[in-house]
Design an enzyme around this catalytic site. Structure first.
Site, mmCIF file in Angstrom:
data_model
loop_
_atom_site.group_PDB
_atom_site.id
_atom_site.type_symbol
_atom_site.label_atom_id
_atom_site.label_comp_id
_atom_site.label_asym_id
_atom_site.label_seq_id
_atom_site.Cartn_x
_atom_site.Cartn_y
_atom_site.Cartn_z
ATOM 1 N N ASP A 1 -27.894 -65.811 40.933
ATOM 2 C CA ASP A 1 -27.057 -65.735 42.143
ATOM 3 C C ASP A 1 -26.007 -66.838 42.217
ATOM 4 O OD1 ASP A 1 -28.994 -63.881 42.633
ATOM 5 O OD2 ASP A 1 -29.305 -64.468 44.710
ATOM 6 N N GLY B 1 -28.831 -60.479 34.014
ATOM 7 C CA GLY B 1 -28.382 -60.617 32.621
ATOM 8 C C GLY B 1 -29.483 -60.553 31.587
ATOM 9 N N ASP C 1 -32.188 -54.001 42.317
ATOM 10 C CA ASP C 1 -32.457 -55.400 41.987
ATOM 11 C C ASP C 1 -33.883 -55.598 41.458
ATOM 12 O OD1 ASP C 1 -32.492 -58.131 41.941
ATOM 13 O OD2 ASP C 1 -31.821 -58.401 44.001
HETATM 14 C C1 GAL Z 1 -31.326 -61.436 44.689
HETATM 15 C C2 GAL Z 1 -29.962 -60.911 44.334
HETATM 16 C C3 GAL Z 1 -29.047 -61.215 45.506
HETATM 17 C C4 GAL Z 1 -29.581 -60.512 46.745
HETATM 18 C C5 GAL Z 1 -31.035 -60.884 46.998
HETATM 19 C C6 GAL Z 1 -31.658 -60.050 48.109
HETATM 20 O O1 GAL Z 1 -32.182 -61.256 43.613
HETATM 21 O O2 GAL Z 1 -29.502 -61.518 43.149
HETATM 22 O O3 GAL Z 1 -27.724 -60.836 45.216
HETATM 23 O O4 GAL Z 1 -29.432 -59.134 46.579
HETATM 24 O O5 GAL Z 1 -31.808 -60.722 45.839
HETATM 25 O O6 GAL Z 1 -32.985 -60.389 48.363
#
Ligand code: GAL
Length: 678
Positions: A489, A468, A409
């Site tokens: 999200d 994306g 991420d």
């Molecule tokens: C976001 C991600 C989520 C989750 C979260 C964890 O950026 O899109 O799905 O993984 O971080 O901190």
């Protein structure tokens, strides 16, 4: 005072009182905040009476208001005026509580399906805009706030000093046009065996092979596989195929499941080569329910529930730990504090995850697979230790512990590009999109980790997460990704599901076996990011969500508390004919081929020459019609039409001159399969 004066005064008071009453019968004021606002739907939070979205004093451009409706776009409140209101007045604007953000929203008043007023797009800091709308005769009024064209992030929106002038009524009813009725469509599985799950499976030569043959039907059941390549064996009792294949090739296998009531057989293809994830991954992820509250114990319990609920028999495989298994940079929660890495740079999980290998072994022992999460930056999105500078050690740890899946991420990687001090916890903020729009920097960290994962002696599915940026769908596969998020999200609101669904169209041509566009995890069941509640999506919206994610060939990751699965949620997650659409070996992503008003009709080509068709109602009116435009869906000739949720053939249609009666609930979907008639 004389007696006459007293009588005179009483008479005057009597008249004044009556005049006031008569006046109020002919024209009254009904304040919006006197109505039931709880029926409103909105993009985030709950409808607030006389408070802002976050529960604070209503404030627009520095001006405070005592009365009003605080909401969040997309927001809709439907009011039944029955022709008894003459005027609606209010002021509208974006609440100051989101200072520092860039919200934009448009306030709209609709009467009996026609737009009566719009604020135009409003931004933070715009003075409250007066709204005055004549209502004579209007029966149904909608107060709508749309996202202003830039997504609905931080769109905290206020209708203040909002009131109706009425003719003789004291209140109005509000209602939600989306039904709350819970109804179960998935039939109970038969007692006889029926093989389920993926029909094709990819593995790299030499990697440990693990595939569970799954079936519904009475237990005990035995499993066998004819034509397994050398190096593989099947456990008769569990159906687990394990071993290793040393040479590349396509292996055609016949799977067999038997119980006291009968036997089922199905073809299964093993592709031993460079590509894994030949069908979209299916499983569970901790984020949408537990977020920062995740622990090894909770992960084990989720895995147990995957088995005891029977979900495992429908192909659900991965148990994925999201953020917060690592130590945190500054959390007050001591269970998240500790040394980030050992002297050789190998990551040390936090105290809730004392033995990652034992946890992986436990999950594998159930016939499932296990995944975890990290960030290419120094910190994850939640502020835990990320992989920056230690990518090699991390990839090695994941493999050595026995993990099968990595979600990687972006988050603080943008700060690395900025040249900010990488390891200073107080100077590096968590989320930065910086660098994500330049292809080279956008790809760099994923190339690095993608290559390292491929060097490990096990297959680790690589899930790219960067929302994306730089059209990731065009290059996610080339950096080793098996799937990639296409948007920000998801949350359990209609606005979120609809927004993501509409946005997903652009990535469709790039989906293929091994490479999936990911519209984010499922929001059915008890979700809540650390504080769970039943999904706020209405039942029909949940049918649409699962139907569309299946049509999209999206990774299916259940986001709910697995110990709180109810019958309705299980019905959504155990329909093998719906799951088959998602898992179809051809690996195509549905696209919208025809739009009628707010109905969007999605078509997904399937391997057997048939087509899955989703009639999805994004509007607020129920759809009832005889559909005839089959050519628009690419359908020619004669078809058998099967309702996949009900698992029933519903019609035979001649696409040239025939018609099909359809009825689609508000925010609901029909998922049909059109197979050429024999
Ligand atoms: C976001 C991600 C989520 C989750 C979260 C964890 O950026 O899109 O799905 O993984 O971080 O901190």
């Amino acid at each position: 005072m004389t007696r006459a004066t007293t009588i005179f005064r009483t008479l005057i008071l009597f008249f004044v009182f009556h005049l006031a009453t008569i006046g109020s019968i002919s024209a009254q004021t009904v304040w919006l905040d006197e109505l039931d606002l709880s029926t409103a739907t909105q993009g985030y939070g709950v409808p607030q009476k006389n408070k802002s979205c976050d529960g604070k004093t209503l404030t627009i451009a520095g001006e405070t208001f005592e009365r009003g409706f605080g909401s969040h776009s997309e927001s809709l409140l439907t009011i039944l005026l029955e022709g008894k209101a003459t005027l609606f007045t209010a002021k509208v604007g974006i609440d100051d509580e989101v200072k520092g953000q860039r919200p934009a929203a448009e306030f709209i008043v609709n009467g009996d399906g026609k737009q009566l007023w719009s604020s135009g797009i409003m931004h933070l800091g715009d003075a409250a805009k007066p709204c005055s709308v004549k209502l004579d005769g209007v029966k149904k009024l909608e107060l709508l706030v749309t996202d202003g064209g830039n997504g609905n992030y931080y769109d905290h929106v206020d209708w203040v000093d909002a009131k109706f002038e009425t003719t003789g009524v004291t209140t109005f009813k509000t209602f939600n046009p989306v039904s709350s009725e819970i109804y179960i469509l998935t039939p109970k599985p038969a007692a006889t065996p029926r093989l389920t799950g993926a029909k094709v499976f990819g593995v790299r030569p030499g990697s440990p092979f693990q595939f569970l043959v799954t079936a519904t039907g009475d237990r005990p059941m035995t499993f066998s596989a004819k034509g397994l390549p050398k190096g593989l064996k099947i456990d008769e009792k569990t159906g687990l195929i394990t071993g290793t294949i040393s040479s590349k090739g396509t292996y055609k296998v016949t799977l067999v499941a038997k119980n006291a009531k009968g036997k089922a057989e199905r073809q299964f293809r093993i592709e031993c080569g460079d590509q894994i994830a030949l069908t979209p991954p299916m499983g569970w992820n901790s984020w949408n329910c537990f977020a920062q509250e995740v622990s090894a114990d909770r992960v084990k319990r989720a895995a147990n529930a995957m088995v005891s609920s029977g979900l495992i028999n429908h192909g659900w495989t991965y148990i994925n730990i999201d953020d917060f298994w690592e130590n945190h940079r500054d959390s007050k929660d001591q269970s998240l504090r500790g040394k980030f890495r050992d002297e050789n740079g190998y990551i040390i999980p936090n105290s809730r995850f004392v033995d990652m290998k034992a946890l992986a072994d436990y999950v594998h022992g159930l016939g499932l697979k296990i995944g975890l999460y990290s960030s290419p930056g120094p910190w994850t999105c939640g502020g835990c230790a990320g992989s920056f500078g230690y990518e090699k050690q991390d990839a090695e740890s994941y493999a050595q512990w026995g993990f099968d899946y990595l979600k990687y991420d972006w988050c603080s990687y943008g700060n690395v590009i900025n040249g900010l001090p990488e390891n200073d916890p107080y100077k590096v903020s968590s989320l930065s999109y910086n660098g994500g729009s330049q292809l080279e920097t956008a790809q760099k960290p994923f190339i690095l980790m993608g290559d390292l994962l491929k060097k490990q002696k096990r297959d680790i599915l690589f899930s790219v997460c960067q929302y994306g940026m730089s059209d990731v769908w065009k290059w996610g596969g080339s950096v080793g990704g098996n799937c990639w998020r296409t948007t920000n999200d998801i949350t359990d609101t209609w606005a979120s599901v609809k927004g993501i669904a509409l946005d997903h169209e652009k990535s469709a041509p790039y989906a293929k076996p091994g490479n999936w566009n990911d519209p984010d995890m499922l929001v059915v069941g008890h979700v809540g990011w650390g504080n769970t509640h039943p999904s706020k999506l209405k039942p029909d919206e949940q049918y649409l969500h699962i139907s569309l994610w299946s049509l999209f060939a999206a990774p299916l990751l259940i986001g709910c508390d697995m110990e709180k699965l109810d019958d309705f949620t299980l019905n959504l997650l155990t329909n093998d004919e719906v799951i088959d659409v998602n898992q179809d070996p051809l690996g195509k992503q549905a696209t919208c081929q025809h739009t009628i008003g707010e109905m969007r009709i999605y078509v997904k080509e399937l391997e057997d020459g048939s087509k899955a068709v989703g009639f999805c109602n994004f509007g607020l009116e129920k759809i009832q019609m005889n559909y005839t435009d089959f050519a628009k869906l690419g359908l020619n000739g004669k078809f058998t039409v099967r309702d996949l949720w009900r698992q029933k053939d519903v019609a035979k249609v001649n696409a040239t001159n025939g018609e099909l009666a359809i009825e689609v609930p508000v925010h609901g979907a029909l998922l049909y399969k059109f197979s050429p008639a024999k």
